[in-house]
Design an enzyme around this catalytic site. Structure first.
Site, short mmCIF file in Angstrom:
data_model
loop_
_atom_site.label_atom_id
_atom_site.label_comp_id
_atom_site.label_asym_id
_atom_site.label_seq_id
_atom_site.Cartn_x
_atom_site.Cartn_y
_atom_site.Cartn_z
N GLY A 1 0.85 -1.20 0.00
CA GLY A 1 0.00 0.00 0.00
C GLY A 1 0.87 1.24 0.00
O GLY A 1 1.62 1.47 0.96
N HIS B 1 10.38 36.95 6.01
CA HIS B 1 11.57 36.39 5.38
C HIS B 1 12.51 35.87 6.47
O HIS B 1 12.67 36.54 7.48
CB HIS B 1 12.29 37.44 4.55
CG HIS B 1 13.59 36.96 4.02
ND1 HIS B 1 13.67 36.12 2.92
CD2 HIS B 1 14.86 37.13 4.46
CE1 HIS B 1 14.94 35.83 2.71
NE2 HIS B 1 15.68 36.43 3.63
N1 LIG Z 1 -0.79 12.13 7.42
C1 LIG Z 1 -2.07 11.80 7.60
O1 LIG Z 1 -2.93 12.64 7.74
C2 LIG Z 1 -2.43 10.36 7.65
C3 LIG Z 1 -1.45 9.41 7.87
C4 LIG Z 1 -1.84 8.09 7.86
C5 LIG Z 1 -3.15 7.75 7.68
N2 LIG Z 1 -4.08 8.70 7.49
C6 LIG Z 1 -5.48 8.33 7.24
O2 LIG Z 1 -5.63 6.93 7.21
C7 LIG Z 1 -6.36 6.56 6.04
C8 LIG Z 1 -5.89 5.24 5.56
O3 LIG Z 1 -4.58 5.31 5.04
P1 LIG Z 1 -4.02 4.16 4.10
O4 LIG Z 1 -2.70 4.63 3.57
O5 LIG Z 1 -4.07 2.83 4.77
O6 LIG Z 1 -5.14 4.02 3.01
P2 LIG Z 1 -5.47 4.72 1.63
O7 LIG Z 1 -6.86 4.35 1.35
O8 LIG Z 1 -5.08 6.14 1.60
O9 LIG Z 1 -4.51 4.00 0.61
C9 LIG Z 1 -4.45 2.61 0.45
C10 LIG Z 1 -3.41 2.31 -0.61
O10 LIG Z 1 -3.29 0.92 -0.73
C11 LIG Z 1 -3.43 0.56 -2.08
N3 LIG Z 1 -4.03 -0.76 -2.10
C12 LIG Z 1 -5.32 -1.06 -1.81
N4 LIG Z 1 -5.51 -2.39 -1.90
C13 LIG Z 1 -4.30 -2.91 -2.23
C14 LIG Z 1 -3.85 -4.20 -2.45
N5 LIG Z 1 -4.70 -5.25 -2.36
N6 LIG Z 1 -2.55 -4.39 -2.75
C15 LIG Z 1 -1.69 -3.34 -2.85
N7 LIG Z 1 -2.06 -2.06 -2.66
C16 LIG Z 1 -3.35 -1.86 -2.35
C17 LIG Z 1 -4.30 1.61 -2.70
O11 LIG Z 1 -4.12 1.67 -4.10
C18 LIG Z 1 -3.80 2.85 -1.97
O12 LIG Z 1 -2.67 3.40 -2.58
C19 LIG Z 1 -6.15 7.67 5.05
O13 LIG Z 1 -7.31 7.86 4.28
C20 LIG Z 1 -5.86 8.86 5.89
O14 LIG Z 1 -6.96 9.68 6.01
C21 LIG Z 1 -3.74 10.00 7.46
#
Ligand SMILES: NC(=O)c1ccc[n+]([C@@H]2O[C@H](COP(=O)([O-])OP(=O)(O)OC[C@H]3O[C@@H](n4cnc5c(N)ncnc54)[C@H](O)[C@@H]3O)[C@@H](O)[C@H]2O)c1
Ligand SMILES: Cc1cc2nc3c(=O)[nH]c(=O)nc-3n(C[C@H](O)[C@H](O)[C@H](O)COP(=O)(O)OP(=O)(O)OC[C@H]3O[C@@H](n4cnc5c(N)ncnc54)[C@H](O)[C@@H]3O)c2cc1C
Length: 462
Positions: free
Chosen positions: A177, A441
C-alpha cells in the site's frame, strides 16, 4: 439494569470527548462509552505515535547528513529502537491519560468502559446494562482493512497498530500500500536502517494526488534507497524461511520480494459491523460507512455519526470539525454544514506534502478556466539555507473568479506553509488579496505571493 441519559456518545476518539464537554456544559446528563483506549486511533495507533517516530527518523537522517552542514559526527549513527519506541509510547500514553483524566473528571458525564451495541433506536447495550437517550452520537472510528489477498492468512503481517510494538529494526520491511500510512512507515523504517520495499497495486504512489506529486515522492523515496513496485495487481503471500515471500509479479522487476516483515497499509474500514446498527435502523453504505446528511445526522432522528465512521473525512481534524458542526447546530442554533469544509491534509514523509482543496487534475476536470503556478523548492531561499530543496509548490486558481482552488506544497515546512493558503480559501478571499500580504523572510510561505504573481493559464481536460 437500565440507565437513562439525555445523550450518549459512543467512542472516545477525536469528536466524542469534546462533544461530551459541550453537552454536559449545556446541562445534559451524558454517557460516553469507550471499548478500548481513550483517545482512539490518533492518540494511540495513528497520528501521535507515528509523528513521534517520524521525528526520530528525521533526527537519524539529519545526523547522517551532518557532514553536509559542517558537523562531523563522532562515529556512525546507530539506532536504539527500544528508545525510539519508548519515546512514541510516552507521547501516546500521556495524551491518552490526559483524555481519560479529563473525561472522568467531567461534571455530568458518566464514563462507561465496554462495547456498545444498539438494541433499538434510542437504546444501547453495554454488557448487562441498557443505556437509553433521545440523542446518540456515534464516533466509533475505523481500523486497518485486511483484504482477503491470496495467502494473507498463511503469514504473519503487521498493521499500523502492531508495527508500533517493534522494538528492533526490521531487516527488510515490505510495505503493501503506497499511500499515507504506507509511505510514512516506509520512510521512517528506511531511516531507522531497514531495507524497505513499497508494493502498490496502482500505477503510482499516493494515487489521489497529481502525477507530478506522485512522481516527486517516488524520487524522494528512491533517493533514500526505498524500492518501489507499482502496478502490483497480483499481490500474494507465502511463508518463507527468511520471513514472508510477497508475490509482486508486476509488469517489471523480480516477481517475488522476501521480507522479514510485511506491513499491510491498504486502507481502513469503519467500526460499524459490530454496532447493531440494524436494530436501530441506521443505514450504512456499501463500504460500511454510516450514511449522514450535510449536518451529520443519520437517517434515524436523534442519531448522528461523527469522524471516520461517516466516510466524510478520514483525518483527526475532520473528526474534530464534525464535533464542531454537530455542537454548533445543536447547542448554538447554527446551521453549519460539512460540505462547507475545505479539504486540507498533510502527508508526513520528509519533506512533507501539505495539501488543500482540489488537485490540478480535479480542477481541470471541473471545466473551469485555470491558472497554475509551480515553483521548485530549489528556488526557495529557506529551503536552500536548510539544504532541504526536494519537492515543489503548486497553486491552482480560477481565472474568472480569482479564487484559489487548491495547492500542494511538497517541501520543507510544507505542512505548515499550506495553512496560509488554506486560511485564505476559508476566508473566501481571492488570490490578489493574498498577493498583497507581506510575508516574513526567510520562510517557505514568503514565496506564495510570488507564485501568485506567476500564475499562468492552462488548458482544460476533455
Ligand atoms: N498524514 C495523515 O494525515 C495520515 C497518515 C496516515 C493515515 N491517514 C489516514 O488513514 C487513512 C488510511 O490510510 P491508508 O494509507 O491505509 O489508506 P489509503 O486508502 O489512503 O490507501 C491505500 C493504498 O493501498 C493501495 N491498495 C489497496 N488495496 C491494495 C492491495 N490489495 N494491494 C496493494 N495495494 C493496495 C491503494 O491503491 C492505496 O494506494 C487515510 O485515508 C488517511 O486519512 C492520514
Ligand atoms: C497510522 C495512522 C496515522 C495517522 N496519521 C494522521 C495524521 O497525521 N493526521 C490526521 O489528521 N489523521 C491521521 N490519521 C487518521 C486519524 O487517526 C483518524 O482520522 C482519527 O483518529 C479519526 O478519529 P475518530 O474520532 O473518527 O475515530 P477514532 O479515533 O478511531 O476513535 C473511535 C473510538 O471508538 C471506539 N469504539 C469503536 N466502536 C465502539 C463501540 N461499539 N463501543 C465503544 N467504543 C467503540 C474505539 O475504541 C475508538 O477509541 C492516522 C491514522 C493512522 C491509522
Amino acid at each position: 439494569m437500565t440507565q437513562d441519559f439525555d445523550a450518549i456518545i459512543v467512542g472516545a476518539g477525536q469528536a466524542g470527548p469534546s462533544l461530551a464537554a459541550r453537552l454536559t456544559a449545556a446541562g445534559m446528563k451524558t454517557a460516553l462509552v469507550e471499548r478500548k483506549l481513550f483517545g482512539g486511533t490518533c492518540v494511540n495507533t495513528g497520528c501521535m505515535p507515528t509523528k513521534t517516530l517520524v521525528a526520530s527518523a528525521y533526527a537519524a537522517h539529519l545526523a547522517r547528513r551532518g557532514a553536509d552542514f559542517g558537523i562531523v559526527p563522532a562515529g556512525p549513527v546507530t539506532i536504539d529502537m527500544k528508545r525510539v519506541k519508548a519515546r512514541a509510547d510516552t507521547v501516546s500514553t500521556k495524551a491518552r491519560t490526559n483524555v481519560e483524566t479529563w473525561l472522568r473528571g467531567m461534571d455530568g458525564l458518566t464514563v462507561i468502559e465496554g462495547h456498545a451495541r444498539f438494541e433499538g433506536p434510542d437504546t444501547l447495550r453495554v454488557g448487562d446494562t441498557l443505556l437509553t437517550a433521545p440523542r446518540i452520537f456515534l464516533n466509533v472510528g475505523g481500523r486497518a482493512s485486511v483484504p482477503d489477498m491470496p495467502g494473507v492468512g498463511t503469514v504473519d503481517f503487521l498493521t499500523n497498530t502492531s508495527i508500533l510494538q517493534l522494538d528492533a529494526v526490521p531487516r527488510h520491511l515490505v510495505v503493501v500500500g503506497g499511500s499515507y500510512i504506507g509511505l510514512e512507515f516506509a520512510q521512517m523504517h528506511r531511516r531507522f536502517g531497514a531495507e524497505v520495499t513499497v508494493v502498490e497495486k496502482g500505477p503510482r504512489l499516493i494515487g489521489r494526488e497529481d502525477e507530478d506529486v506522485s512522481d516527486a515522492i517516488r524520487d524522494i523515496l528512491a533517493a533514500e534507497g526505498i524500492a518501489v513496485r507499482t502496478d502490483a495487481t497480483c499481490i500474494g503471500f507465502k511463508p518463507h524461511a527468511d520471513g514472508v515471500a510477497v508475490d509482486v509479479d508486476c509488469t517489471s522487476g523480480e516477481p517475488t520480494v522476501v521480507g522479514s516483515h510485511v506491513l499491510l497499509a491498504v486502507g481502513r474500514r469503519p467500526n460499524t459491523d459490530d454496532l447493531g446498527l440494524d436494530a436501530a435502523g441506521v443505514k450504512r453504505d456499501a463500504r460500511g460507512y454510516i450514511e449522514v446528511d450535510d449536518s451529520l445526522a443519520t437517517n434515524v432522528p436523534g442519531i448522528w455519526a461523527l469522524g471516520d465512521c461517516n466516510g466524510r473525512g478520514a483525518f483527526t481534524h475532520t473528526a474534530y470539525n464534525d464535533y464542531e458542526i454537530v455542537a454548533a447546530n445543536l447547542l448554538d442554533g447554527a446551521s453549519r454544514r460539512v460540505s462547507a469544509r475545505i479539504p486540507g491534509y498533510a502527508l508526513y514523509i520528509d519533506p512533507p506534502l501539505g495539501r488543500v482543496g482540489m488537485t490540478e487534475a480535479e480542477a481541470r476536470r471541473s471545466g473551469r478556466n485555470l491558472l497554475v503556478s509551480k515553483r521548485p523548492m530549489t528556488r526557495v531561499g529557506r529551503a536552500i539555507e536548510k539544504d532541504e530543496t526536494k519537492g515543489f509548490m503548486k497553486i491552482v486558481a480560477d481565472q474568472d473568479t480569482k479564487r484559489i482552488l487548491g495547492a500542494a506544497i511538497l517541501g520543507t515546512g510544507g505542512d505548515e506553509a499550506i495553512h496560509g493558503i488554506l486560511d485564505m480559501m476559508n476566508a473566501g478571499a481571492d488570490y490578489p488579496t493574498l498577493q498583497w500580504a507581506v510575508p516574513i523572510h526567510p520562510t517557505v510561505s514568503e514565496l506564495i505571493p510570488t507564485m501568485l504573481g506567476d500564475l499562468r493559464p492552462v488548458g482544460r481536460e476533455g
